[in-house]
Scaffold this active site. Structure first.
Site, PDB file in Angstrom:
ATOM      1  N   GLY A   1     -43.064   6.722 -14.484  1.00 52.51           N
ATOM      2  CA  GLY A   1     -41.830   6.350 -15.179  1.00 52.51           C
ATOM      3  C   GLY A   1     -41.206   7.445 -16.025  1.00 52.51           C
ATOM      4  O   GLY A   1     -41.073   8.601 -15.610  1.00 52.51           O
TER       5      GLY A   1
ATOM      6  N   LYS B   1     -40.525  -0.988 -23.528  1.00 54.02           N
ATOM      7  CA  LYS B   1     -40.922  -2.298 -22.987  1.00 54.02           C
ATOM      8  C   LYS B   1     -42.123  -2.855 -23.740  1.00 54.02           C
ATOM      9  O   LYS B   1     -43.258  -2.805 -23.261  1.00 54.02           O
ATOM     10  CB  LYS B   1     -41.264  -2.166 -21.502  1.00 54.02           C
TER      11      LYS B   1
ATOM     12  N   GLY C   1     -45.767   1.004 -13.520  1.00 52.40           N
ATOM     13  CA  GLY C   1     -46.336  -0.345 -13.656  1.00 52.40           C
ATOM     14  C   GLY C   1     -47.732  -0.436 -13.057  1.00 52.40           C
ATOM     15  O   GLY C   1     -48.636  -1.046 -13.635  1.00 52.40           O
TER      16      GLY C   1
ATOM     17  N   ARG D   1     -41.906  11.162  -5.185  1.00 54.76           N
ATOM     18  CA  ARG D   1     -42.585  10.142  -4.385  1.00 54.76           C
ATOM     19  C   ARG D   1     -42.553  10.447  -2.884  1.00 54.76           C
ATOM     20  O   ARG D   1     -43.466  10.065  -2.165  1.00 54.76           O
ATOM     21  CB  ARG D   1     -41.979   8.769  -4.662  1.00 54.76           C
TER      22      ARG D   1
HETATM   23  N1  LIG Z   1     -37.173   4.205 -30.761  1.00 53.78           N
HETATM   24  C1  LIG Z   1     -36.617   3.799 -29.634  1.00 53.78           C
HETATM   25  N2  LIG Z   1     -35.639   2.880 -29.646  1.00 53.78           N
HETATM   26  C2  LIG Z   1     -35.057   2.481 -28.494  1.00 53.78           C
HETATM   27  N3  LIG Z   1     -35.418   2.930 -27.271  1.00 53.78           N
HETATM   28  C3  LIG Z   1     -36.384   3.842 -27.214  1.00 53.78           C
HETATM   29  C4  LIG Z   1     -37.041   4.314 -28.378  1.00 53.78           C
HETATM   30  N4  LIG Z   1     -37.965   5.207 -28.000  1.00 53.78           N
HETATM   31  C5  LIG Z   1     -37.896   5.304 -26.660  1.00 53.78           C
HETATM   32  N5  LIG Z   1     -36.955   4.489 -26.169  1.00 53.78           N
HETATM   33  C6  LIG Z   1     -36.521   4.356 -24.765  1.00 53.78           C
HETATM   34  O1  LIG Z   1     -37.579   3.844 -24.008  1.00 53.78           O
HETATM   35  C7  LIG Z   1     -37.244   4.097 -22.646  1.00 53.78           C
HETATM   36  C8  LIG Z   1     -38.510   4.158 -21.832  1.00 53.78           C
HETATM   37  O2  LIG Z   1     -39.255   2.983 -22.045  1.00 53.78           O
HETATM   38  P1  LIG Z   1     -40.238   2.388 -20.955  1.00 53.78           P
HETATM   39  O3  LIG Z   1     -39.455   1.974 -19.771  1.00 53.78           O
HETATM   40  O4  LIG Z   1     -41.077   1.392 -21.651  1.00 53.78           O
HETATM   41  O5  LIG Z   1     -41.136   3.678 -20.583  1.00 53.78           O
HETATM   42  P2  LIG Z   1     -41.799   4.081 -19.184  1.00 53.78           P
HETATM   43  O6  LIG Z   1     -40.711   4.101 -18.143  1.00 53.78           O
HETATM   44  O7  LIG Z   1     -42.379   5.447 -19.410  1.00 53.78           O
HETATM   45  O8  LIG Z   1     -42.837   3.045 -18.931  1.00 53.78           O
HETATM   46  C9  LIG Z   1     -36.504   5.386 -22.636  1.00 53.78           C
HETATM   47  O9  LIG Z   1     -35.303   5.221 -21.926  1.00 53.78           O
HETATM   48  C10 LIG Z   1     -36.227   5.678 -24.127  1.00 53.78           C
HETATM   49  O10 LIG Z   1     -34.900   6.042 -24.376  1.00 53.78           O
HETATM   50  O1  LIG Z   2     -40.777   2.135  -9.276  1.00 60.24           O
HETATM   51  C1  LIG Z   2     -41.712   1.342  -9.246  1.00 60.24           C
HETATM   52  O2  LIG Z   2     -42.326   0.910 -10.389  1.00 60.24           O
HETATM   53  P1  LIG Z   2     -42.465   1.796 -11.770  1.00 60.24           P
HETATM   54  O3  LIG Z   2     -41.071   2.106 -12.262  1.00 60.24           O
HETATM   55  O4  LIG Z   2     -43.200   0.880 -12.699  1.00 60.24           O
HETATM   56  O5  LIG Z   2     -43.256   3.035 -11.418  1.00 60.24           O
HETATM   57  C2  LIG Z   2     -42.283   0.822  -7.961  1.00 60.24           C
HETATM   58  O6  LIG Z   2     -41.589   1.355  -6.842  1.00 60.24           O
HETATM   59  C3  LIG Z   2     -42.227  -0.694  -7.961  1.00 60.24           C
HETATM   60  O7  LIG Z   2     -40.902  -1.134  -8.028  1.00 60.24           O
HETATM   61  P2  LIG Z   2     -40.590  -2.585  -8.607  1.00 60.24           P
HETATM   62  O8  LIG Z   2     -40.935  -2.553 -10.094  1.00 60.24           O
HETATM   63  O9  LIG Z   2     -39.113  -2.835  -8.336  1.00 60.24           O
HETATM   64  O10 LIG Z   2     -41.469  -3.569  -7.861  1.00 60.24           O
END
Ligand SMILES: Nc1ncnc2c1ncn2[C@@H]1O[C@H](COP(=O)(O)OP(=O)(O)O)[C@@H](O)[C@H]1O
Ligand SMILES: O=C(OP(=O)(O)O)[C@H](O)COP(=O)(O)O
Length: 394
Positions: free
Chosen positions: A351, A198, A374, A37
């Site tokens: 992410g 999520k 997000g 970033r």
């Molecule tokens: N089958 C599963 N059961 C529990 N957690 C999982 C599973 N598959 C993936 N994950 C977890 O999901 C997390 C990422 O989810 P999320 O935050 O929704 O993705 P992103 O950050 O790409 O949007 C990872 O830390 C991974 O370990």
């Molecule tokens: O890391 C961020 O979001 P992301 O993990 O969804 O890419 C942005 O910096 C926004 O942060 P926030 O979800 O605490 O508002």
């Protein structure tokens, strides 16, 4: 395609420019673990310096909830930015107030100041108009280059734009251009891959993607709610009970729209959520009662890889399994490798998927890695992002 003014539409020479960036980088023990970033914001900062602007950078880091948290200061970010840009960066310990105003008053054309974490003020996330005015007072022009935070209506991303001329930075422009083009006139076959954990956050995007894509691939934690919706037992796997009906309706909607919805046909299951767990591969309809699915199985991964290889545009958000643990990383790695090998245009939606392509060494093979998780999801859902809406129209 962006109908908002950008830096090229205004004169910034000698002006004080408040630049909102997203320097919300992952940190471990005070060190930055991924500087993507920071690098992504450099074209905007360089341009402003070259144009002779006084560059005032502002960002959040983490979620300090309106309090000063020592481990969420932007000091390390300032040091790294100075190294990357090859120019001094004056890091301040505040983002508003007399000391900041005095420091800004001393700036020469081309100087760079980095303000402290704007979320140390509770008003930031509340989009407090007084705080927005205090930010605006520091500058003549506002540039929003924080694509990753563009889905947040906060004082430094939205409120400030009401007070001074407000335009988009280069990163914001590029993200909107790439994601906008991909979504408005997609090359086909167009495939979206949605994974991760999520479920609640991603259900909305699945619904809107069903209107747009040819193939929708589901993996990761959220796939088990779909398997359950198909009537399978999923043992101890992640389940969002109150989304089962919705998942059923998506399976139905995909049929009606002619969208190929791909769900896991096998899974790597574990007897506990641990890197040392016992594992076995089972068919998706045969997950034993005491076991949990932590990765897609090899048959599923191979099938997903084929779809990716035959697609012209692929957007990926969310890992296929718990890829942080080696035993459950294969599904995500297979998808990452297929993304690297396909001739199609590949977009990573921030992410954990961005972390995964880094981990598997294929990041440089992707066409676009978005700096917003997000934010890119909300854009895919067709939502308007407040940080962009607030900018001046062309
Ligand atoms: N089958 C599963 N059961 C529990 N957690 C999982 C599973 N598959 C993936 N994950 C977890 O999901 C997390 C990422 O989810 P999320 O935050 O929704 O993705 P992103 O950050 O790409 O949007 C990872 O830390 C991974 O370990
Ligand atoms: O890391 C961020 O979001 P992301 O993990 O969804 O890419 C942005 O910096 C926004 O942060 P926030 O979800 O605490 O508002």
């Amino acid at each position: 395609m962006l109908n908002k003014k950008t830096m090229k539409d205004i004169d910034v020479k000698g002006k004080r420019v408040f630049v909102r960036v997203d320097f919300n980088v992952p940190m471990e023990d005070g060190s930055i673990t991924d500087e993507t970033r920071i690098r992504a914001a450099i074209p905007t900062i360089k341009y402003l310096v070259e144009q002779g602007a006084k560059v005032i950078l502002a960002s959040h880091l983490g979620r300090p909830k309106g309090e000063v948290k020592e481990d969420m200061r932007l000091t390390a970010v300032g040091v790294r930015l100075a190294e990357l840009i090859g120019k001094p960066v004056t890091k301040l310990d505040e983002s508003i107030g007399e000391a900041v105003e005095a420091a800004v008053a001393k700036m020469q054309d081309g100087d760079i100041v980095l303000l402290e974490n704007v979320r140390f003020h509770a008003g930031e996330e509340k989009n407090d108009p007084t705080l927005a005015e205090q930010f605006a007072r520091l500058a003549d022009v506002y540039v929003n280059d924080a694509f990753g935070a563009a889905h947040r209506a906060h004082s430094s991303t939205e409120g400030i734009a009401k007070h001074i001329p407000a335009v988009a930075g280069f990163l914001m422009e590029k993200e909107l251009d790439v994601l906008g083009k991909a979504l408005s006139d997609p090359e086909r076959p167009f495939t979206a891959i949605i994974g991760g954990a999520k479920v609640k956050d991603k259900i909305g995007v699945i619904e809107s993607l069903l209107e747009k894509v040819d193939h929708l691939i589901i993996g990761g934690g959220l796939s088990y709610t779909f398997l359950k919706a198909q009537g399978y037992d999923i043992g101890q796997s992640l389940l969002e009970e109150d989304k089962i009906e919705l998942a059923k309706s998506f399976i139905q909607k995909a049929k009606e729209k002619g969208v190929q919805l791909h769900l896991p046909i096998d899974a790597v299951v574990a007897n506990e959520f641990s890197k040392d767990a016992e594992t076995q591969v089972v068919d998706a309809e045969a997950i034993p009662a005491d076991w949990m699915g932590l990765d897609i199985g090899p048959k599923t991964a191979a099938k997903y890889g084929e779809v990716i290889k035959n697609s012209k545009l692929i957007i990926w958000n969310g890992p296929m399994g718990v890829f942080e643990m080696d035993k459950f990383a294969n599904g995500t790695k297979t998808v990452a490798d297929a993304m690297a090998a396909t001739a199609g245009y590949t977009v990573i939606g921030g992410g954990d998927s961005a972390a995964a392509v880094e981990k598997f060494g294929v990041a440089d093979k992707m066409d676009h890695i978005s700096t917003g998780g997000g934010a890119s999801l909300e854009l895919m859902e067709g939502k308007e992002l407040p940080g962009i809406l607030a900018l001046n129209d062309k």
